[in-house]
Scaffold this active site. Structure first.
Site, short mmCIF file in Angstrom:
data_model
loop_
_atom_site.label_atom_id
_atom_site.label_comp_id
_atom_site.label_asym_id
_atom_site.label_seq_id
_atom_site.Cartn_x
_atom_site.Cartn_y
_atom_site.Cartn_z
N GLU A 130 10.27 1.97 10.46
CA GLU A 130 11.09 3.17 10.59
C GLU A 130 10.12 4.32 10.66
O GLU A 130 9.27 4.48 9.77
CB GLU A 130 12.05 3.31 9.41
CG GLU A 130 13.13 4.36 9.62
CD GLU A 130 12.77 5.69 9.02
OE1 GLU A 130 12.55 6.64 9.81
OE2 GLU A 130 12.68 5.80 7.80
N GLU A 166 7.82 16.74 16.34
CA GLU A 166 8.17 16.51 14.94
C GLU A 166 7.18 17.25 14.06
O GLU A 166 5.97 17.00 14.11
CB GLU A 166 8.16 15.02 14.60
CG GLU A 166 8.60 14.76 13.16
CD GLU A 166 8.40 13.32 12.72
OE1 GLU A 166 9.25 12.82 11.97
OE2 GLU A 166 7.39 12.71 13.12
N CYS A 169 12.63 12.08 7.29
CA CYS A 169 12.62 11.66 8.69
C CYS A 169 13.96 11.94 9.36
O CYS A 169 14.06 12.00 10.58
CB CYS A 169 12.24 10.19 8.82
SG CYS A 169 13.11 9.11 7.68
N GLY A 219 6.61 5.35 8.32
CA GLY A 219 5.55 6.33 8.50
C GLY A 219 5.65 6.94 9.88
O GLY A 219 6.72 6.96 10.50
N SER A 220 4.52 7.38 10.39
CA SER A 220 4.53 8.11 11.66
C SER A 220 4.65 7.16 12.85
O SER A 220 4.24 6.00 12.80
CB SER A 220 3.27 8.96 11.80
OG SER A 220 2.17 8.17 12.19
N THR A 221 5.18 7.71 13.94
CA THR A 221 5.35 6.93 15.16
C THR A 221 4.01 6.49 15.74
O THR A 221 3.85 5.34 16.17
CB THR A 221 6.13 7.77 16.21
OG1 THR A 221 7.42 8.08 15.66
CG2 THR A 221 6.30 7.01 17.51
N LYS A 237 0.84 -1.18 0.00
CA LYS A 237 0.00 0.00 0.00
C LYS A 237 0.88 1.24 0.00
O LYS A 237 1.41 1.64 1.03
CB LYS A 237 -0.93 0.04 1.22
CG LYS A 237 -1.91 1.22 1.15
CD LYS A 237 -2.42 1.65 2.49
CE LYS A 237 -3.18 2.95 2.36
NZ LYS A 237 -2.32 4.09 1.86
N VAL A 248 1.12 6.04 14.22
CA VAL A 248 0.51 4.98 13.41
C VAL A 248 1.20 3.65 13.68
O VAL A 248 0.54 2.61 13.81
CB VAL A 248 0.59 5.34 11.91
CG1 VAL A 248 0.18 4.15 11.04
CG2 VAL A 248 -0.32 6.53 11.60
#
Length: 543
Positions: A293, A425, A327, A265-267, A212, A269
């Site tokens: 990551e 962030e 990132c 992606g985001s922490t 995805k 999520v």
């Protein structure tokens, strides 16, 4: 599983093209950009051998010109995700049983296609979809993706060649099996190379994948799909679905054959993914591999001995290339008071010299952020800094979304080392600086280590080797990728394996054999040549 072991050409890093005026590569990218800008492509779901158009579509637009539609893509429903899983599992045995060198050849061919006939198209697509300058596109969608594909083949051969010791009477060997089930790859908007590597690295090791891509990266993801197909990735090995992330993920996490996730992606999520997998753990045939990551609040700290121009260049490139949407991008800085006047003067001058606009103009250093949600978030933090007594914007601070999502590169100076933008962030072109007293170097190192939940990248600038050693030790847990006298961005495959710990992910080091090892399940095989026929050991014998 090994059906032969051959020498594979040693991987070398793909050279970065310069795109000088009137160079063949510049003319090729400009032509590809113009053609793709007017293409209006239609991107289906890719499930097994089928290209499925659901009729439920979304537009793809360019961040630097958000009213210009470059194409549409089709959204999956639950039945399509279930079909993708079924097709992946149907393709699994043939793919897993294919000789490793045959799988390797496919991805080496993909690398060569990107290096040659697809290079201009891949870069142009990334410039349009993600508003990268030509240089940022080149080092990402061309060079880094090529490096991932080539080096992963080399790392795979190293893994397969790593075998246990044997003796004259027994043969011990390790079989590196793919995971029992399918892998889910969830990729971000910001790096086309990551979008290609996350599904490809798992597939190269014999796994089948549901991929995805980010909704904001579908335009350039389509070129990756075309490359994989031309390179010979068999139907069903990498299935591609777009649409509602929650629906797609929930369908996958409910399936008994879910065997792992490869995520960037985001922490937040990622934490929710881990929670959901844990809640479903009794449903799975095997413990899923969770590789992620995530975010970063990456730092630059300068020692009083640092070179001012080097520090400023590290900040400017580290914080503002690709609009700070890496990132690894620097977003908090610690500058000694003795250097601050000179750093401030040079920093303001450099930022004011930036040109901002469409990536089609190769003289622009800054373009737009990815979408309106990001724009609004960044603008709100900038507006708050304008109001706060403990913060001052020394350069930048303006924004405009009338044509594209343009945020001026902004530098905030704060008197509070725990100020919001020192900890949060933002994922955009906002750099916050805290000026510390020279005598508080060691105290500031502790501050750097303790300020953020993240531990992805960081950099120290110093001409004093004792200070460098101090920083390297004090910040050993603050960054998975640590840089000495360089910006904290730009990790190169095969040179600086990438990843961080704490809130920044599982630190499985993309661009190394460590990551590939996560996509195999080793089996030890012991074969005894002359098998004992009596249970009695010598110590049981009577005198």
């Amino acid at each position: 599983m090994l059906k032969g072991f051959f020498h594979v050409p040693k991987a070398v890093n793909e050279p970065v093209k310069t795109y000088l005026p009137n160079s063949p590569e510049k003319l090729a990218v400009k032509a590809a950009y113009t053609e793709m800008w007017n293409s209006k492509i239609d991107v289906p779901l890719y499930i097994g051998s089928e290209e499925i158009r659901t009729g439920n579509t979304k537009n793809m637009t360019a961040p630097h010109d958000h009213q210009h539609v470059v194409g549409t893509y089709h959204l999956a429903e639950k039945q399509h995700v279930e079909k993708a899983i079924a097709n992946a599992l149907a393709a699994k045995d043939a793919w897993a049983n294919m000789a490793w060198e045959q799988r390797a050849a496919i991805f080496l061919k993909a690398a060569e296609l990107i290096a040659g006939p697809y290079r201009a198209k891949m870069n142009a697509a990334t410039m349009i979809a993600q508003s990268k300058t030509i240089f940022q596109a080149e080092i990402d969608s061309a060079c880094e993706l090529i490096d991932f594909l080539r080096f992963n083949v080399e790392f795979m051969t190293q893994i397969y060649n790593d075998q246990p010791k044997s003796t004259s009477d027994m043969w011990n060997r390790l079989e590196y099996r793919p995971l029992e089930g399918f892998v889910y790859a969830v990729t971000p908007f910001n790096f086309t190379a990551i979008a290609g590597n996350l599904p490809a690295s798992a597939a190269m090791m014999g796994n089948v994948v549901i991929w995805k891509p980010s909704d904001s990266q579908v335009f350039s993801a389509k070129v990756i799909i075309d490359v994989f197909k031309e390179a010979g990735v068999p139907d069903g090995v990498i299935n591609v679905v777009f649409g509602d992330a929650a629906m797609i993920s929930n369908t996958i996490y409910e399936h008994a054959d879910f065997a792992g996730i490869h995520f960037t992606g985001s922490t937040q999520v990622f934490k929710s993914i881990w929670t959901q997998i844990g809640a479903n753990i009794n449903k799975y045939k095997t413990y899923p591999r969770i590789v992620g990551e995530t975010g970063g609040k990456d730092f630059i700290i300068a020692h009083p001995s640092a070179n001012v121009k080097q520090v400023v260049t590290g900040i400017v490139r580290g914080a503002f290339e690709f609009q700070g949407q890496k990132c690894s991008a620097a977003s908090r800085g610690y500058i000694p008071a003795s250097l601050w006047p000179a750093v401030k003067e040079q920093l303001i001058a450099d930022v004011q010299s930036f040109k901002m606009g469409s990536p089609e103009d190769f003289t622009n250093f800054i373009t737009a952020v990815i979408h309106e949600g990001s724009f609004d978030k960044l603008a709100s933090y900038i507006d708050q800094a304008k109001k706060d007594a403990n913060a001052e914007i020394i350069v930048g601070g303006n924004y405009d979304k009338s044509k594209g999502w343009f945020i001026e590169p902004t530098v905030i100076v704060t008197t509070d080392p725990k100020y919001t933008t020192m900890e949060t962030e933002l994922f955009g072109p906002v750099m916050t600086i805290y000026v510390y007293e020279d005598a508080k170097w060691e105290e500031t190192l502790k501050l750097v280590d303790q300020t953020s939940e993240y531990a992805l990248t960081g950099a120290v600038f110093s001409q004093d080797r004792y200070a460098i050693e101090q920083a390297t030790e004090a910040l050993k847990n603050a960054a998975g990728n640590f840089y000495i006298n360089d910006k904290p961005t730009g990790a190169v495959v095969g040179m600086q394996p990438f990843g961080g710990a704490r809130g920044s992910g599982t630190n499985d080091k993309a661009g190394s054999a460590l990551n590939l090892l996560r996509w195999v399940s080793p089996r030890t095989i012991k074969e005894t040549f002359v098998t004992p026929t009596d249970y009695r050991y010598p110590f049981l014998q009577e005198k």
